[in-house]
Write a protein that holds these residues in place. Structure first.
Motif, PDB file in Angstrom:
ATOM      1  N   LEU A  31     -10.207   5.212   2.485  1.00  9.01           N
ATOM      2  CA  LEU A  31     -10.860   4.082   1.831  1.00  9.01           C
ATOM      3  C   LEU A  31     -11.958   3.499   2.726  1.00  9.01           C
ATOM      4  N   ARG A  35     -16.091   3.063   2.101  1.00 10.41           N
ATOM      5  CA  ARG A  35     -16.826   1.819   2.330  1.00 10.41           C
ATOM      6  C   ARG A  35     -18.029   2.053   3.242  1.00 10.41           C
ATOM      7  N   LEU A  45     -16.066   4.543  -7.304  1.00 13.69           N
ATOM      8  CA  LEU A  45     -15.030   3.968  -6.446  1.00 13.69           C
ATOM      9  C   LEU A  45     -13.663   4.095  -7.096  1.00 13.69           C
ATOM     10  N   ASP A  46     -13.572   3.761  -8.384  1.00 14.16           N
ATOM     11  CA  ASP A  46     -12.296   3.856  -9.092  1.00 14.16           C
ATOM     12  C   ASP A  46     -11.768   5.290  -9.093  1.00 14.16           C
ATOM     13  N   GLU A  48     -12.383   7.637  -6.839  1.00 19.06           N
ATOM     14  CA  GLU A  48     -11.939   7.979  -5.483  1.00 19.06           C
ATOM     15  C   GLU A  48     -10.615   7.298  -5.142  1.00 19.06           C
ATOM     16  N   VAL A  49     -10.461   6.050  -5.554  1.00 15.62           N
ATOM     17  CA  VAL A  49      -9.191   5.346  -5.326  1.00 15.62           C
ATOM     18  C   VAL A  49      -8.068   6.072  -6.053  1.00 15.62           C
ATOM     19  N   ALA A  53      -4.852   7.828  -4.225  1.00 14.49           N
ATOM     20  CA  ALA A  53      -3.489   7.456  -4.617  1.00 14.49           C
ATOM     21  C   ALA A  53      -2.681   8.685  -5.027  1.00 14.49           C
ATOM     22  N   LEU A  64      -1.380   3.149  -5.560  1.00 15.19           N
ATOM     23  CA  LEU A  64      -2.343   2.276  -4.909  1.00 15.19           C
ATOM     24  C   LEU A  64      -2.895   1.327  -5.956  1.00 15.19           C
ATOM     25  N   VAL A  66      -5.507  -1.835  -6.723  1.00  9.01           N
ATOM     26  CA  VAL A  66      -6.699  -2.515  -6.233  1.00  9.01           C
ATOM     27  C   VAL A  66      -6.709  -3.918  -6.823  1.00  9.01           C
ATOM     28  N   THR A  74     -11.740  -7.354  -1.744  1.00  8.95           N
ATOM     29  CA  THR A  74     -10.875  -6.390  -2.415  1.00  8.95           C
ATOM     30  C   THR A  74      -9.675  -6.120  -1.529  1.00  8.95           C
ATOM     31  N   PHE A  76      -6.043  -3.901  -1.103  1.00  9.16           N
ATOM     32  CA  PHE A  76      -5.344  -2.714  -1.567  1.00  9.16           C
ATOM     33  C   PHE A  76      -3.854  -2.932  -1.332  1.00  9.16           C
TER      34      PHE A  76
END
Length: 111
Positions: A31, A35, A45-46, A48-49, A53, A64, A66, A74, A76
């Motif tokens: 993460l 950034r 971003l969503d 990759e998150v 996860a 994970l 957010v 933000t 986590f």
């Protein structure tokens, strides 16, 4: 629960927590790389998150989450799938000693 069964339970619990902490550390590093990679769209971003996860946390029974706050920060959180409890990724998994303290299971969480 007798002493032997309790020790076995504690050993399994501590092993699971160690694995989750290791996975959380890897997830947080990824993460951080996102950034530091510069601006990206919310959709990227969503995605990759979600990938992080799925690859790093879900094999350990965690998700994970957010949490975007009004002030632009933000956070986590790690959500344990079996209990639904949420733990702050940084407070719970990185600001503790590598040695597991089985008497202090009350990690900071967001209910």
């Amino acid at each position: 629960m007798n002493s032997e069964a309790r020790n076995e339970f504690d050993a399994r619990y501590n092993d699971r927590v160690r694995k989750i902490r290791k996975a959380a550390t890897i997830a947080l590093k990824e993460l951080d790389q996102l950034r530091s990679g510069g601006p990206m769209t919310q959709e990227a971003l969503d995605a990759e998150v979600a990938r992080i996860a799925k690859e790093k946390l879900q094999p350990h029974g965690c998700d994970l989450v957010v949490r975007r706050k009004d002030d632009g920060v933000t956070r986590f959180l790690i959500e344990v799938q079996s209990t639904g409890r949420r733990y702050d990724l940084i407070k719970s998994f990185l600001h503790r000693d590598d040695g597991i303290d089985s008497t202090n299971r009350g990690m900071t969480y967001d209910a």
